[in-house]
Design a protein around this motif. Sequence first.
Motif, short mmCIF file in Angstrom:
data_model
loop_
_atom_site.label_atom_id
_atom_site.label_comp_id
_atom_site.label_asym_id
_atom_site.label_seq_id
_atom_site.Cartn_x
_atom_site.Cartn_y
_atom_site.Cartn_z
N THR A 1 0.81 -1.23 0.00
CA THR A 1 0.00 0.00 0.00
C THR A 1 0.84 1.28 0.00
O THR A 1 0.28 2.37 0.00
CB THR A 1 -0.94 0.03 1.23
OG1 THR A 1 -0.17 -0.11 2.42
CG2 THR A 1 -1.97 -1.07 1.16
N PHE B 1 -3.14 3.43 -4.11
CA PHE B 1 -2.01 3.62 -3.20
C PHE B 1 -0.73 4.11 -3.89
O PHE B 1 0.17 4.61 -3.23
CB PHE B 1 -1.67 2.30 -2.50
CG PHE B 1 -2.84 1.60 -1.87
CD1 PHE B 1 -3.44 2.10 -0.73
CD2 PHE B 1 -3.35 0.44 -2.42
CE1 PHE B 1 -4.52 1.46 -0.15
CE2 PHE B 1 -4.42 -0.21 -1.85
CZ PHE B 1 -5.01 0.30 -0.70
N SER C 1 -1.76 8.15 4.60
CA SER C 1 -2.97 8.22 3.78
C SER C 1 -2.59 8.56 2.35
O SER C 1 -1.48 9.03 2.07
CB SER C 1 -3.93 9.29 4.33
OG SER C 1 -3.44 10.59 4.09
N SER D 1 -7.50 6.56 1.02
CA SER D 1 -7.05 5.35 1.73
C SER D 1 -6.31 5.79 2.98
O SER D 1 -5.64 6.82 3.00
CB SER D 1 -6.14 4.49 0.85
OG SER D 1 -4.95 5.20 0.53
N VAL E 1 -6.59 -1.18 7.05
CA VAL E 1 -6.54 -0.53 5.73
C VAL E 1 -7.95 -0.03 5.43
O VAL E 1 -8.85 -0.82 5.11
CB VAL E 1 -6.06 -1.49 4.62
CG1 VAL E 1 -5.99 -0.73 3.29
CG2 VAL E 1 -4.71 -2.08 4.96
N LEU F 1 -10.72 1.93 3.32
CA LEU F 1 -11.04 2.35 1.96
C LEU F 1 -12.54 2.65 1.86
O LEU F 1 -13.26 2.55 2.85
CB LEU F 1 -10.66 1.25 0.95
CG LEU F 1 -9.18 0.89 0.81
CD1 LEU F 1 -9.03 -0.36 -0.05
CD2 LEU F 1 -8.40 2.03 0.19
#
Length: 450
Positions: free
Chosen positions: A34, A88, A114, A122, A206, A208
């Motif tokens: 990520t 990401f 982020s 994200s 994580v 989203l």
Amino acid sequence: KRFVNFMNNPDERNAVEQFGKGDKYFGICTMMSTLPGLPMFGHGQMEGFSEKYGMEYKRAYWDENEDENLIARHRHQISPLLHRRWIFSEVDNFLLYDFHTSDQTINEDVYVYSNYHQGHASLVIYNNKFSNSQGWINYSATKIKFEENRQTSFKTVQLAQGLQINKNFDFVIFKDVATNLEYIHSIQDFYNHGLFFDLHAYQTHVFLDFRHVKEDEWQSYRRLCDYLNGNGVPNIENAMKELLLQPIQIPLKEIINRGYFDYLLSQKRLYTRDLIKNHVLVEAQQKVDNLLQGIFKMTGFDHNRELVNLQTLKNLEFVLSIPVFDQKFVSLKNKDLKSLISEFQEKFSENDEMWLIAFTYLFISSMGEMSDTTDPQFQAQSWFNEWQFSKLIRELGTSYQYSEAQKHTLSQTIYTLVGLSGWYKKFEIIDFEKWLKTLLGRQDIQQFLN
């Protein structure tokens, strides 16, 4: 963005040796997947191989078996992130954050960053230590940006700004793809305080799928936000519905549960001299009162409450008397009727599921009468669906270790019986064929009969 991120290469100890196969490995693997740049998996990394492969290797020299559990966890936890790498991978809106603990220090073991790309935000959090950590995330670390004129600017932004949370809305909902749980937070609190986290050792989040919502006239989102108090749920909309249904669901759970049904089973009459204890009926009446009060809160209907209460208690007395039902008719001459009574009792003596059906049915079959409609049984079926009775019945089946097929049958049977309540009131022996055709033409009956 031009970096390559890896955990495994030919010049170092492989990933399984350095990080193991547990939460620490998957936390670091999540970061690798990520962060901006190219995530690079080493040969044998996902399979959990221990052999260190050199660049000149044309084949493996060790005979190792693939770790199926490790591969499965990669599929579940890492693959979904790799499928959305575009969220990401860019650097323009990438931000790092400090994790502030309650004593105003920064925990350097917690990594927080982020990103934002093409309308998708994200947020990644990873606790890289074998200890719990609590703290707040609000302001980013200083970001150095090189402009065209080569001047360097320093910029610190709030977490809500980094995720581009829209102040024109009231609440933000987002999903943790590591756990498949959804969260809801007040946007005002988001801007004022940031987010609080209580992380266990090597825990990863994580977040989203951020979406914004406005409050409704009933303050539903505020109530849900306060009720969850920062905790996640599988689905926010379902949780909202369950919260709104609490006036019904709470008293119904007090009835439809294994503890109460096992207690009722212990109170059934085994001999004619046995009488149903008064406290059993008093407790049942209180539970029915609570349920009917819940119906009133949900619908405003309060018709026939005493009648419904009385009918429910009569039904309970009847069901608890099933074991001695035949002893009431010892002088009965009609052999067919005696045979029918005997067969009826055998069904209950041979099958515990019959008792669960009978107990659930007797408590909810008369509730449609509260609406003062001409078809109370159909009103009851409508409420059965609207108020998620099936979910509680399936939970009951789970407590008795029923299979999925048994739980489905249990719920479908009770739903069908509720729709048949009072069937005899419309039954006319002189027009049996018409009555039967009407019955068999109903969708719920056809589904029950397959």
